[in-house]
Design an enzyme around this catalytic site. Structure first.
Site, PDB file in Angstrom:
ATOM      1  N   ASN A   1     -11.783  24.964  12.119  1.00 61.34           N
ATOM      2  CA  ASN A   1     -10.521  24.275  11.823  1.00 61.34           C
ATOM      3  C   ASN A   1      -9.850  23.716  13.087  1.00 61.34           C
ATOM      4  O   ASN A   1      -8.922  22.907  12.991  1.00 61.34           O
ATOM      5  CB  ASN A   1      -9.545  25.183  11.052  1.00 61.34           C
ATOM      6  CG  ASN A   1      -9.963  25.430   9.619  1.00 61.34           C
ATOM      7  OD1 ASN A   1      -9.726  26.503   9.070  1.00 61.34           O
ATOM      8  ND2 ASN A   1     -10.595  24.447   8.981  1.00 61.34           N
TER       9      ASN A   1
ATOM     10  N   ASP B   1      -8.369  27.767  -0.052  1.00 56.09           N
ATOM     11  CA  ASP B   1      -8.554  26.335   0.206  1.00 56.09           C
ATOM     12  C   ASP B   1      -7.719  25.481  -0.748  1.00 56.09           C
ATOM     13  O   ASP B   1      -7.428  25.890  -1.867  1.00 56.09           O
ATOM     14  CB  ASP B   1     -10.047  25.993   0.055  1.00 56.09           C
ATOM     15  CG  ASP B   1     -10.393  24.658   0.691  1.00 56.09           C
ATOM     16  OD1 ASP B   1      -9.674  24.215   1.607  1.00 56.09           O
ATOM     17  OD2 ASP B   1     -11.403  24.051   0.269  1.00 56.09           O
TER      18      ASP B   1
HETATM   19  C1  IPE Z   1     -12.352  26.980   4.766  1.00 51.35           C
HETATM   20  O1  IPE Z   1     -11.755  25.827   4.315  1.00 51.35           O
HETATM   21  C2  IPE Z   1     -11.481  27.629   5.794  1.00 51.35           C
HETATM   22  C3  IPE Z   1     -10.236  28.207   5.300  1.00 51.35           C
HETATM   23  C4  IPE Z   1      -9.859  28.285   4.060  1.00 51.35           C
HETATM   24  C5  IPE Z   1      -9.379  28.742   6.320  1.00 51.35           C
HETATM   25  P1  IPE Z   1     -12.103  24.386   4.954  1.00 51.35           P
HETATM   26  O2  IPE Z   1     -11.266  23.413   4.214  1.00 51.35           O
HETATM   27  O3  IPE Z   1     -11.970  24.451   6.416  1.00 51.35           O
HETATM   28  O4  IPE Z   1     -13.650  24.248   4.595  1.00 51.35           O
HETATM   29  P2  IPE Z   1     -14.549  22.959   4.393  1.00 51.35           P
HETATM   30  O5  IPE Z   1     -14.293  22.067   5.576  1.00 51.35           O
HETATM   31  O6  IPE Z   1     -14.117  22.329   3.114  1.00 51.35           O
HETATM   32  O7  IPE Z   1     -15.952  23.488   4.316  1.00 51.35           O
HETATM   33  C1  IPE Z   2      -6.998  25.622   3.486  1.00 48.04           C
HETATM   34  O1  IPE Z   2      -6.493  24.437   3.001  1.00 48.04           O
HETATM   35  C2  IPE Z   2      -6.217  26.156   4.649  1.00 48.04           C
HETATM   36  C3  IPE Z   2      -6.857  25.948   5.945  1.00 48.04           C
HETATM   37  C4  IPE Z   2      -8.086  25.535   6.131  1.00 48.04           C
HETATM   38  C5  IPE Z   2      -6.062  26.220   7.115  1.00 48.04           C
HETATM   39  P1  IPE Z   2      -6.965  23.033   3.570  1.00 48.04           P
HETATM   40  O2  IPE Z   2      -6.045  22.653   4.674  1.00 48.04           O
HETATM   41  O3  IPE Z   2      -8.397  23.035   3.901  1.00 48.04           O
HETATM   42  O4  IPE Z   2      -6.681  22.121   2.299  1.00 48.04           O
HETATM   43  P2  IPE Z   2      -7.572  20.947   1.771  1.00 48.04           P
HETATM   44  O5  IPE Z   2      -8.947  21.506   1.526  1.00 48.04           O
HETATM   45  O6  IPE Z   2      -7.565  19.873   2.808  1.00 48.04           O
HETATM   46  O7  IPE Z   2      -6.901  20.539   0.491  1.00 48.04           O
HETATM   47 MG    MG Z   3     -10.094  22.599   2.828  1.00 46.60          MG
END
Ligand code: IPE
Ligand code: IPE
Ligand code: MG
Length: 236
Positions: A60, A12
């Site tokens: 996502n 993340d």
């Molecule tokens: C979890 O991250 C999913 C991945 C790393 C692929 P998210 O960014 O989607 O999770 P939340 O929304 O902060 O819980």
């Molecule tokens: C994790 O990074 C990757 C995916 C969920 C695909 P994020 O895209 O959630 O990054 P933040 O949390 O918005 O910084």
């Molecule tokens: Mg995230």
């Protein structure tokens, strides 16, 4: 050294990494994919047998179409061309998640990378894509229900037996890492993390390099895992 056999990473913080630099979120995903490539090789070098990574959750799909498209294009590009180093290293790549609502070129790329690396034995890289932990348990429960309907006797069914109903029958997670500062599991591998050690870090995933990974391994080595029992050395 007590190296964890199965390490899982909730990757993340890609979006914030890019936003902090005034870049588009997609640039964070690109940088994150490079980090993943390096980490997968490093983890195997450290003696880890299975590395599971959360690349895209079922939730996502709630994101903008443009971001989802970028991520899916990146997956296709990586699986079709960029995973050569990982393949040469002898790592078997497997993908966990629901394929139903993925684009056909993504499904094709998944099948290609799984086929290409299927005889590799140095370690396993499990990429969770369109993945949800509750969905994995539901899908497993449906398969189990079919087996019961066909006569399977479940009177002595144990929690260990359910692993074979999960996507790739992977063993429990020893160490779960989440980058990006959030203190939650966001529907990751719920069944497999029942006795995992957790390591949360504020480091954003693109910055999670080998030395950051080693910090997590070091922390793990000093944890006292009791699995509900009592550690003889420490009890009095
Ligand atoms: C979890 O991250 C999913 C991945 C790393 C692929 P998210 O960014 O989607 O999770 P939340 O929304 O902060 O819980
Ligand atoms: C994790 O990074 C990757 C995916 C969920 C695909 P994020 O895209 O959630 O990054 P933040 O949390 O918005 O910084
Ligand atoms: Mg995230």
């Amino acid at each position: 050294m007590n190296v964890p056999k199965h390490v899982a990473i909730i990757m993340d913080g890609n979006g914030r990494w890019a936003e902090k630099r005034g870049l588009k979120r997609s640039m964070g995903h690109l940088e994150g994919s490079k980090t993943l490539e390096k980490l997968a090789i490093h983890a195997i070098d450290m003696g880890v047998s299975i590395l599971s990574v959360y690349a895209f959750s079922t939730d996502n799909f709630k994101r903008d179409e443009e971001e989802v498209k970028y991520l899916m294009d990146l997956v296709v590009k990586y699986f079709n061309t960029k995973f050569e180093k990982i393949n040469k290293k002898g790592v078997r790549v497997i993908v966990s998640g629901r394929k139903e609502n993925l684009r056909s070129d993504v499904v094709e790329a998944i099948n290609n990378i799984e086929e290409k690396t299927k005889n590799n034995t140095a370690g396993i890289l499990n990429i969770c894509l369109n993945y949800g932990g509750q969905e994995e348990i539901i899908d497993g429960a449906i398969k189990l229900a079919e087996d019961i309907k066909n006569g399977l006797d479940v009177r002595n069914f144990k929690r260990e037996d359910f692993y074979s109903y999960l996507y790739h029958s992977l063993p429990p997670i020893d160490l779960l890492i989440r980058t990006g500062g959030e203190l939650r599991v966001s529907n990751f591998m719920l069944y497999q993390m029942s006795y995992s050690e957790f390591y949360f870090t504020n480091t954003l995933f693109p910055d999670f390099d080998k030395s950051e990974f080693n910090k997590a391994i070091f922390m793990y080595e000093n944890r006292d895992r009791r699995f509900g029992g009592i550690n003889e050395k420490k009890s009095s």
